[in-house]
Design a protein around this motif. Structure first.
Motif, PDB file in Angstrom:
ATOM      1  N   ARG A  68       0.833  -1.209   0.000  1.00 23.09           N
ATOM      2  CA  ARG A  68       0.000   0.000   0.000  1.00 23.09           C
ATOM      3  C   ARG A  68       0.863   1.253   0.000  1.00 23.09           C
ATOM      4  O   ARG A  68       0.522   2.266  -0.588  1.00 23.09           O
ATOM      5  N   TRP A  69       2.010   1.196   0.695  1.00 21.91           N
ATOM      6  CA  TRP A  69       2.876   2.365   0.804  1.00 21.91           C
ATOM      7  C   TRP A  69       3.706   2.607  -0.449  1.00 21.91           C
ATOM      8  O   TRP A  69       4.224   3.686  -0.647  1.00 21.91           O
ATOM      9  N   GLY A  70       3.862   1.596  -1.282  1.00 24.42           N
ATOM     10  CA  GLY A  70       4.626   1.777  -2.517  1.00 24.42           C
ATOM     11  C   GLY A  70       6.120   1.580  -2.327  1.00 24.42           C
ATOM     12  O   GLY A  70       6.735   0.800  -3.029  1.00 24.42           O
ATOM     13  N   THR A  71       6.715   2.283  -1.398  1.00 24.02           N
ATOM     14  CA  THR A  71       8.141   2.135  -1.112  1.00 24.02           C
ATOM     15  C   THR A  71       8.280   1.225   0.100  1.00 24.02           C
ATOM     16  O   THR A  71       7.795   1.572   1.183  1.00 24.02           O
ATOM     17  N   PRO A  72       8.923   0.068  -0.061  1.00 22.62           N
ATOM     18  CA  PRO A  72       9.050  -0.852   1.082  1.00 22.62           C
ATOM     19  C   PRO A  72       9.807  -0.220   2.252  1.00 22.62           C
ATOM     20  O   PRO A  72      10.814   0.456   2.059  1.00 22.62           O
ATOM     21  N   VAL A  73       9.296  -0.434   3.430  1.00 25.74           N
ATOM     22  CA  VAL A  73       9.923   0.044   4.655  1.00 25.74           C
ATOM     23  C   VAL A  73      10.967  -0.998   5.064  1.00 25.74           C
ATOM     24  O   VAL A  73      10.658  -2.194   5.099  1.00 25.74           O
ATOM     25  N   PRO A  74      12.190  -0.576   5.376  1.00 31.55           N
ATOM     26  CA  PRO A  74      13.183  -1.539   5.857  1.00 31.55           C
ATOM     27  C   PRO A  74      12.606  -2.309   7.049  1.00 31.55           C
ATOM     28  O   PRO A  74      11.978  -1.717   7.929  1.00 31.55           O
ATOM     29  N   SER A  75      12.829  -3.629   7.056  1.00 31.21           N
ATOM     30  CA  SER A  75      12.182  -4.495   8.048  1.00 31.21           C
ATOM     31  C   SER A  75      13.156  -5.517   8.606  1.00 31.21           C
ATOM     32  O   SER A  75      14.099  -5.921   7.936  1.00 31.21           O
ATOM     33  N   PHE A  76      12.883  -5.926   9.836  1.00 29.89           N
ATOM     34  CA  PHE A  76      13.618  -7.009  10.469  1.00 29.89           C
ATOM     35  C   PHE A  76      12.597  -7.965  11.059  1.00 29.89           C
ATOM     36  O   PHE A  76      11.748  -7.558  11.863  1.00 29.89           O
ATOM     37  N   PHE A  77      12.656  -9.238  10.649  1.00 31.67           N
ATOM     38  CA  PHE A  77      11.736 -10.269  11.130  1.00 31.67           C
ATOM     39  C   PHE A  77      12.481 -11.161  12.110  1.00 31.67           C
ATOM     40  O   PHE A  77      13.558 -11.668  11.793  1.00 31.67           O
ATOM     41  N   SER A  78      11.904 -11.355  13.284  1.00 28.90           N
ATOM     42  CA  SER A  78      12.583 -12.100  14.339  1.00 28.90           C
ATOM     43  C   SER A  78      11.666 -13.124  15.002  1.00 28.90           C
ATOM     44  O   SER A  78      10.518 -12.813  15.331  1.00 28.90           O
ATOM     45  N   SER A  79      12.232 -14.288  15.239  1.00 29.15           N
ATOM     46  CA  SER A  79      11.499 -15.310  15.993  1.00 29.15           C
ATOM     47  C   SER A  79      11.313 -14.868  17.447  1.00 29.15           C
ATOM     48  O   SER A  79      10.411 -15.339  18.130  1.00 29.15           O
ATOM     49  N   ASP A  80      12.157 -13.943  17.917  1.00 31.28           N
ATOM     50  CA  ASP A  80      12.026 -13.442  19.291  1.00 31.28           C
ATOM     51  C   ASP A  80      10.734 -12.657  19.499  1.00 31.28           C
ATOM     52  O   ASP A  80      10.296 -12.486  20.631  1.00 31.28           O
ATOM     53  N   LEU A  81      10.133 -12.157  18.421  1.00 28.28           N
ATOM     54  CA  LEU A  81       8.868 -11.431  18.551  1.00 28.28           C
ATOM     55  C   LEU A  81       7.654 -12.337  18.362  1.00 28.28           C
ATOM     56  O   LEU A  81       6.524 -11.894  18.559  1.00 28.28           O
ATOM     57  N   TYR A  82       7.881 -13.594  17.991  1.00 27.36           N
ATOM     58  CA  TYR A  82       6.768 -14.531  17.847  1.00 27.36           C
ATOM     59  C   TYR A  82       6.253 -14.863  19.246  1.00 27.36           C
ATOM     60  O   TYR A  82       6.975 -15.423  20.075  1.00 27.36           O
ATOM     61  N   LEU A  83       5.018 -14.459  19.521  1.00 33.23           N
ATOM     62  CA  LEU A  83       4.372 -14.659  20.819  1.00 33.23           C
ATOM     63  C   LEU A  83       5.175 -14.062  21.976  1.00 33.23           C
ATOM     64  O   LEU A  83       5.167 -14.584  23.095  1.00 33.23           O
ATOM     65  N   ALA A  84       5.869 -12.946  21.721  1.00 33.23           N
ATOM     66  CA  ALA A  84       6.704 -12.288  22.729  1.00 33.23           C
ATOM     67  C   ALA A  84       5.858 -11.650  23.827  1.00 33.23           C
ATOM     68  O   ALA A  84       4.753 -11.180  23.577  1.00 33.23           O
ATOM     69  N   THR A  85       6.422 -11.605  25.013  1.00 33.19           N
ATOM     70  CA  THR A  85       5.810 -10.891  26.123  1.00 33.19           C
ATOM     71  C   THR A  85       6.076  -9.398  25.948  1.00 33.19           C
ATOM     72  O   THR A  85       6.925  -8.994  25.134  1.00 33.19           O
ATOM     73  N   ALA A  86       5.406  -8.587  26.737  1.00 28.95           N
ATOM     74  CA  ALA A  86       5.631  -7.138  26.681  1.00 28.95           C
ATOM     75  C   ALA A  86       7.096  -6.814  26.965  1.00 28.95           C
ATOM     76  O   ALA A  86       7.706  -5.990  26.270  1.00 28.95           O
TER      77      ALA A  86
END
Length: 173
Positions: A68-86
């Motif tokens: 939707r934004w057209g220009t991809p936002v730099p991203s980091f995908f991490s397993s540490d955020l999968y079901l992460a606590t606050a």
């Protein structure tokens, strides 16, 4: 600086053979993610960097946002955020500069607007801590916080983060 906490868009439960981590978005999720991205763009809160869980549904949500934004936002995908606590989410935020592409690690190049894309209950718990009261995010729901900090390495709290907007897909036209 601005922090956006967002829950992934609606996932598909139709294929019981898939693990939770591998569940894709359903039709509503594929519809809501670009709508939320449009709202973010209209409100001037498109992120400079995206920290996300590495699950299939968060990756697909991120892809729909970026489309939707057209220009991809730099991203980091991490397993540490999968079901992460606050607390794990806040730890990842404090480490944001570690996840930036090499070209963005220069002093002063930290993202001004950071989007953290995750799962409940952690993402709602993180927002609740900053709001200083309980809240719950539906799928594709988000909260935008204005943070009076000079670096993502600083601790976030209700004292230095004020909610600017909260939005849910059902609120969009």
């Amino acid at each position: 600086m601005r922090l956006i906490l967002m829950r992934h868009a609606k996932s598909d439960w139709a294929d019981a053979s898939l693990s939770d981590h591998e569940r894709p978005l359903n039709a509503r999720g594929r519809r809501d993610a670009p709508r939320i991205a449009g709202w973010m763009e209209e409100q001037g809160c498109q992120p400079d960097f995206l920290l996300s869980s590495d699950s299939k549904r968060t990756r697909e949500t991120a892809a729909f946002l970026n489309s939707r934004w057209g220009t991809p936002v730099p991203s980091f995908f991490s397993s540490d955020l999968y079901l992460a606590t606050a607390s794990m989410i806040f730890q990842m935020i404090r480490s944001t500069e570690e996840w930036l592409p090499e070209t963005n690690r220069e002093p002063g190049n930290a993202p001004e607007t950071l989007l953290v894309l995750g799962h409940n209950p952690g993402i709602s718990s993180a927002a609740s801590e900053l709001l200083d009261h309980a809240c719950g995010f539906p799928t594709a729901g988000l909260a935008v916080f204005d943070c009076q900090i000079s670096s993502w390495a600083e601790a976030l709290s209700p004292k230095n983060c004020q909610v600017w907007k909260e939005i849910r897909p059902k609120q969009l036209p």
